[in-house]
Write a protein that holds these residues in place. Structure first.
Motif, PDB file in Angstrom:
ATOM      1  N   ILE A 161     -12.875  51.763 -31.194  1.00  0.00           N
ATOM      2  CA  ILE A 161     -12.057  52.090 -31.673  1.00  0.00           C
ATOM      3  C   ILE A 161     -11.778  53.156 -32.581  1.00  0.00           C
ATOM      4  O   ILE A 161      -9.994  53.705 -31.776  1.00  0.00           O
ATOM      5  N   ARG A 162     -11.872  53.846 -32.661  1.00  0.00           N
ATOM      6  CA  ARG A 162     -11.998  54.595 -33.834  1.00  0.00           C
ATOM      7  C   ARG A 162     -11.500  56.295 -32.566  1.00  0.00           C
ATOM      8  O   ARG A 162     -10.542  56.848 -32.852  1.00  0.00           O
ATOM      9  N   GLN A 163     -11.815  56.194 -31.649  1.00  0.00           N
ATOM     10  CA  GLN A 163     -11.913  57.012 -30.256  1.00  0.00           C
ATOM     11  C   GLN A 163     -10.960  56.631 -29.353  1.00  0.00           C
ATOM     12  O   GLN A 163      -9.649  57.226 -29.986  1.00  0.00           O
ATOM     13  N   TRP A 164     -10.254  54.975 -29.470  1.00  0.00           N
ATOM     14  CA  TRP A 164      -8.858  55.203 -29.297  1.00  0.00           C
ATOM     15  C   TRP A 164      -7.582  55.279 -30.000  1.00  0.00           C
ATOM     16  O   TRP A 164      -6.300  55.261 -29.448  1.00  0.00           O
ATOM     17  N   GLN A 165      -8.186  55.087 -31.016  1.00  0.00           N
ATOM     18  CA  GLN A 165      -6.960  54.546 -32.150  1.00  0.00           C
ATOM     19  C   GLN A 165      -6.089  55.404 -32.254  1.00  0.00           C
ATOM     20  O   GLN A 165      -6.392  56.905 -32.265  1.00  0.00           O
ATOM     21  N   GLN A 166      -5.087  55.711 -32.252  1.00  0.00           N
ATOM     22  CA  GLN A 166      -3.836  56.638 -31.876  1.00  0.00           C
ATOM     23  C   GLN A 166      -2.344  56.909 -33.168  1.00  0.00           C
ATOM     24  O   GLN A 166      -1.934  57.649 -33.354  1.00  0.00           O
ATOM     25  N   ALA A 167      -2.502  55.919 -33.684  1.00  0.00           N
ATOM     26  CA  ALA A 167      -1.254  55.474 -34.548  1.00  0.00           C
ATOM     27  C   ALA A 167      -1.796  55.266 -35.657  1.00  0.00           C
ATOM     28  O   ALA A 167      -0.174  55.386 -36.637  1.00  0.00           O
ATOM     29  N   ALA A 168      -2.841  55.421 -36.427  1.00  0.00           N
ATOM     30  CA  ALA A 168      -2.398  56.296 -37.518  1.00  0.00           C
ATOM     31  C   ALA A 168      -3.956  56.659 -37.637  1.00  0.00           C
ATOM     32  O   ALA A 168      -4.959  56.827 -37.213  1.00  0.00           O
ATOM     33  N   ASP A 169      -4.285  57.830 -38.771  1.00  0.00           N
ATOM     34  CA  ASP A 169      -5.352  58.149 -39.048  1.00  0.00           C
ATOM     35  C   ASP A 169      -6.232  57.090 -39.671  1.00  0.00           C
ATOM     36  O   ASP A 169      -6.090  56.650 -40.194  1.00  0.00           O
ATOM     37  N   TRP A 170      -7.676  56.888 -39.517  1.00  0.00           N
ATOM     38  CA  TRP A 170      -8.436  56.003 -39.342  1.00  0.00           C
ATOM     39  C   TRP A 170      -8.974  56.638 -40.815  1.00  0.00           C
ATOM     40  O   TRP A 170      -9.266  57.380 -40.927  1.00  0.00           O
ATOM     41  N   SER A 171      -9.096  54.445 -41.408  1.00  0.00           N
ATOM     42  CA  SER A 171     -10.177  54.511 -42.120  1.00  0.00           C
ATOM     43  C   SER A 171     -10.929  53.202 -42.604  1.00  0.00           C
ATOM     44  O   SER A 171     -10.406  52.186 -41.156  1.00  0.00           O
ATOM     45  N   ASP A 172     -11.352  53.361 -43.856  1.00  0.00           N
ATOM     46  CA  ASP A 172     -11.828  52.151 -43.979  1.00  0.00           C
ATOM     47  C   ASP A 172     -11.025  50.558 -43.917  1.00  0.00           C
ATOM     48  O   ASP A 172     -11.488  49.611 -43.047  1.00  0.00           O
ATOM     49  N   GLU A 173     -10.455  51.548 -44.591  1.00  0.00           N
ATOM     50  CA  GLU A 173      -9.129  49.894 -45.161  1.00  0.00           C
ATOM     51  C   GLU A 173      -8.263  49.508 -43.642  1.00  0.00           C
ATOM     52  O   GLU A 173      -8.618  48.754 -43.002  1.00  0.00           O
ATOM     53  N   LEU A 174      -7.799  50.740 -42.431  1.00  0.00           N
ATOM     54  CA  LEU A 174      -7.558  50.380 -41.145  1.00  0.00           C
ATOM     55  C   LEU A 174      -8.557  49.608 -40.407  1.00  0.00           C
ATOM     56  O   LEU A 174      -8.192  49.007 -39.131  1.00  0.00           O
ATOM     57  N   GLY A 175      -9.964  49.948 -40.515  1.00  0.00           N
ATOM     58  CA  GLY A 175     -10.757  49.158 -39.822  1.00  0.00           C
ATOM     59  C   GLY A 175     -11.043  47.883 -40.006  1.00  0.00           C
ATOM     60  O   GLY A 175     -11.608  46.694 -39.256  1.00  0.00           O
ATOM     61  N   GLU A 176     -10.667  47.217 -41.695  1.00  0.00           N
ATOM     62  CA  GLU A 176     -10.951  46.050 -41.415  1.00  0.00           C
ATOM     63  C   GLU A 176      -9.280  45.445 -40.963  1.00  0.00           C
ATOM     64  O   GLU A 176      -9.712  43.692 -40.635  1.00  0.00           O
ATOM     65  N   MET A 177      -8.438  45.652 -41.049  1.00  0.00           N
ATOM     66  CA  MET A 177      -7.344  45.420 -40.855  1.00  0.00           C
ATOM     67  C   MET A 177      -7.806  45.261 -38.743  1.00  0.00           C
ATOM     68  O   MET A 177      -7.246  43.812 -38.554  1.00  0.00           O
ATOM     69  N   VAL A 178      -8.592  46.278 -38.485  1.00  0.00           N
ATOM     70  CA  VAL A 178      -8.913  45.901 -37.329  1.00  0.00           C
ATOM     71  C   VAL A 178     -10.222  44.487 -37.023  1.00  0.00           C
ATOM     72  O   VAL A 178      -9.805  43.585 -36.186  1.00  0.00           O
ATOM     73  N   LEU A 179     -11.052  44.961 -37.358  1.00  0.00           N
ATOM     74  CA  LEU A 179     -11.960  43.415 -37.703  1.00  0.00           C
ATOM     75  C   LEU A 179     -11.194  42.412 -37.483  1.00  0.00           C
ATOM     76  O   LEU A 179     -11.707  41.166 -37.350  1.00  0.00           O
ATOM     77  N   ALA A 180     -10.595  42.188 -38.573  1.00  0.00           N
ATOM     78  CA  ALA A 180     -10.080  40.838 -39.805  1.00  0.00           C
ATOM     79  C   ALA A 180      -9.517  40.304 -37.581  1.00  0.00           C
ATOM     80  O   ALA A 180      -9.547  38.885 -38.337  1.00  0.00           O
ATOM     81  N   ASN A 181      -9.579  40.813 -36.894  1.00  0.00           N
ATOM     82  CA  ASN A 181      -9.027  40.145 -35.419  1.00  0.00           C
ATOM     83  C   ASN A 181     -10.364  39.283 -35.389  1.00  0.00           C
ATOM     84  O   ASN A 181      -9.945  38.696 -34.057  1.00  0.00           O
ATOM     85  N   PHE A 182     -11.538  39.524 -35.368  1.00  0.00           N
ATOM     86  CA  PHE A 182     -12.574  39.032 -35.169  1.00  0.00           C
ATOM     87  C   PHE A 182     -13.225  37.463 -35.740  1.00  0.00           C
ATOM     88  O   PHE A 182     -13.166  38.547 -36.446  1.00  0.00           O
TER      89      PHE A 182
END
Length: 288
Positions: A161-182
């Motif tokens: 996901i970090r390699q694909w993500q282009q919408a915003a700079d990666w952060s731990d908070e963004l990681g938590e938001m993405v993982l909350a889908n699963f």
């Protein structure tokens, strides 16, 4: 950013327990609806920017987040009544309903079929395109089929996901938001919404005809559409389809305002939270 605890509500008569997050705030209510295979966490950067003038609530629709995952009922004839039942159960006074992607389609259908339950509708990069005009279901099914992810180690998933993500700079908070889908079990990723149920929603989106709904829309509405310059992977055909949907919507819905966000990806609440909050507040304020 303050932590927002989730809550649950049992919907009377629907046999369904849904999860929601309430950011509080003072003023008229705003109800946020996520997209397909997303969840309330996608609003983490947008919702707090609205609480100075509105009470802000986000709903995990059936099959998403910690909400119940029934084995059927993922068409608009079930998901829209879910939202109506939630509004009534929480005593929300005609909220502004803001939907992203699939949530935009739910918001549009609610605004048409149950106008008494909303002051207005905001559709964020969704709700306007009639894919059936441009694709057979076999073609659309192939394009909309999600990848099989169950059992992938969390570390490998996050790296991809970090390699694909282009919408915003990666952060731990963004990681938590993405993982909350699963769902995470034994340090592995699993879908909350099984692929067959995912495809029930995809089929409902495919079959939805905004051109039939938009002329019946009596509530004020705002559509926020994203646009990126075409590339080899993102060709002119898709951009043409989007623009056709926008122009058709403008001609059919006299209450609809359309704003095009240039250089913006689909996940607007992540890439453009401030702009999205400002547009939403500007639309909602006169309806208070």
């Amino acid at each position: 950013m303050p932590t927002v605890d989730g809550q649950f509500v049992d919907l009377p008569g629907r046999g369904l327990r849904l999860h929601y997050r309430d950011w509080g705030g003072s003023g008229p209510p705003i109800l946020l609806l996520h997209g397909l295979s997303s969840n309330t966490r996608i609003w983490d950067w947008t919702a707090p920017l609205l609480t100075d003038r509105f009470r802000v609530i986000a709903l995990d629709q059936r099959g998403h987040g910690p909400s119940d995952v029934p084995e059927s009922g993922y068409g608009f004839d079930e998901t829209v009544p879910d939202v109506v039942a939630f509004i009534e159960a929480r005593g929300l006074d005609r909220p502004i309903v803001v939907g992203h992607s699939w949530g935009a389609s739910v918001a549009l259908a609610l605004g048409v079929e149950h106008p008494e339950h909303t002051r207005g509708v905001v559709m964020v990069d969704g709700g306007l395109i009639e894919l059936s005009r441009h694709r057979t279901w076999a073609e659309a099914e192939r394009d909309l089929m999600p990848p099989e992810l169950d059992g992938i180690p969390v570390e490998s998933f996050v790296k991809g996901i970090r390699q694909w993500q282009q919408a915003a700079d990666w952060s731990d908070e963004l990681g938590e938001m993405v993982l909350a889908n699963f769902a995470i079990r034994d340090e592995k990723v699993y879908r909350r919404l099984p692929i067959p149920l995912h495809m029930q929603i995809a089929r409902a989106i495919y079959e939805m005809r905004p051109s039939d709904l938009l002329p019946k829309l009596t509530r004020p509405a705002l559509a926020i559409s994203c646009e990126l310059e075409p590339t080899e992977e993102r060709g002119l055909a898709w951009q043409t389809i989007r623009r056709e949907g926008i122009e058709r919507a403008r001609s059919l819905a006299p209450t609809l305002e359309v704003v095009v966000m240039a250089d913006t990806v689909h996940d607007v609440p992540i890439q453009r939270p401030r702009e999205l909050a400002d547009l939403t507040a500007g639309f909602a304020a006169p309806l208070s």
